[in-house]
Design a protein around this motif. Structure first.
Motif, PDB file in Angstrom:
ATOM      1  N   GLU A  45       0.821  -1.220   0.000  1.00 33.26           N
ATOM      2  CA  GLU A  45       0.000   0.000   0.000  1.00 33.26           C
ATOM      3  C   GLU A  45       0.850   1.263   0.000  1.00 33.26           C
ATOM      4  N   ILE A  46       1.995   1.231   0.650  1.00 33.83           N
ATOM      5  CA  ILE A  46       2.859   2.413   0.675  1.00 33.83           C
ATOM      6  C   ILE A  46       3.240   2.807  -0.749  1.00 33.83           C
ATOM      7  N   TRP A  47       3.433   1.823  -1.615  1.00 30.13           N
ATOM      8  CA  TRP A  47       3.783   2.088  -3.007  1.00 30.13           C
ATOM      9  C   TRP A  47       2.627   2.783  -3.721  1.00 30.13           C
ATOM     10  N   VAL A  48       1.403   2.339  -3.461  1.00 25.04           N
ATOM     11  CA  VAL A  48       0.221   2.960  -4.064  1.00 25.04           C
ATOM     12  C   VAL A  48       0.115   4.407  -3.607  1.00 25.04           C
ATOM     13  N   VAL A  49       0.352   4.645  -2.329  1.00 21.21           N
ATOM     14  CA  VAL A  49       0.294   6.007  -1.793  1.00 21.21           C
ATOM     15  C   VAL A  49       1.342   6.874  -2.492  1.00 21.21           C
TER      16      VAL A  49
END
Length: 150
Positions: free
Chosen positions: A86-90
């Motif tokens: 999810e950090i990558w999506v953010v």
């Protein structure tokens, strides 16, 4: 594979538990579904004091904090990367607007923790699944375009 400590595992579990907090969960859900800026000008849709602006700040500050912990080596990269995409999506959602924010706030380090963690995540992922980052970016662009047409 690096040796993982109980402290790292416990910290990962605490960070995961924080993600389950109802307000942050709501903010994360909104962010992933609705936040697709391409230019800094698009941030005008989310005025200071509005609920959506609050969601944006909650998500970005949560992941910046987590990235700071990871960048300091308090959690092994591989342990973190295996279950925290999810950090990558953010970062993918915010990377086009961060340079303008850095200039506006005269802070070249603004959100640098997320950026650095995601740079390493990209490298880690590409070693294990070449082409997966490009495929994810393409999928994210399709989601953005679908969101605009809805």
């Amino acid at each position: 594979m690096a040796q993982i400590t109980y402290d790292e595992v416990n910290l990962m579990l605490r960070l995961y538990d924080m993600r389950r907090e109802p307000r942050l969960r709501q903010a994360r859900s909104w962010f992933v579904e609705h936040f697709h800026p391409v230019t800094p000008d698009e941030m005008e849709k989310y005025p200071q004091g509005g609920e959506e602006n609050t969601y944006i700040r909650m998500v970005m500050s949560y992941w910046e904090m987590v990235a700071s912990i990871v960048n300091r080596g308090l959690i092994n990269d591989e342990l973190f990367f295996e279950s925290n995409g999810e950090i990558w999506v953010v970062w993918d959602r915010m990377r086009s607007i961060v340079p303008a924010w850095r200039a506006a706030f005269k802070n070249p380090q603004l959100f640098s923790n997320i950026e650095e963690t995601c740079r390493r995540l990209d490298s880690w992922r590409e070693k294990r699944a070449p082409g997966s980052t490009a495929a994810m970016r393409q999928m994210m662009e399709q989601m953005r375009l679908q969101g605009k047409s809805a």
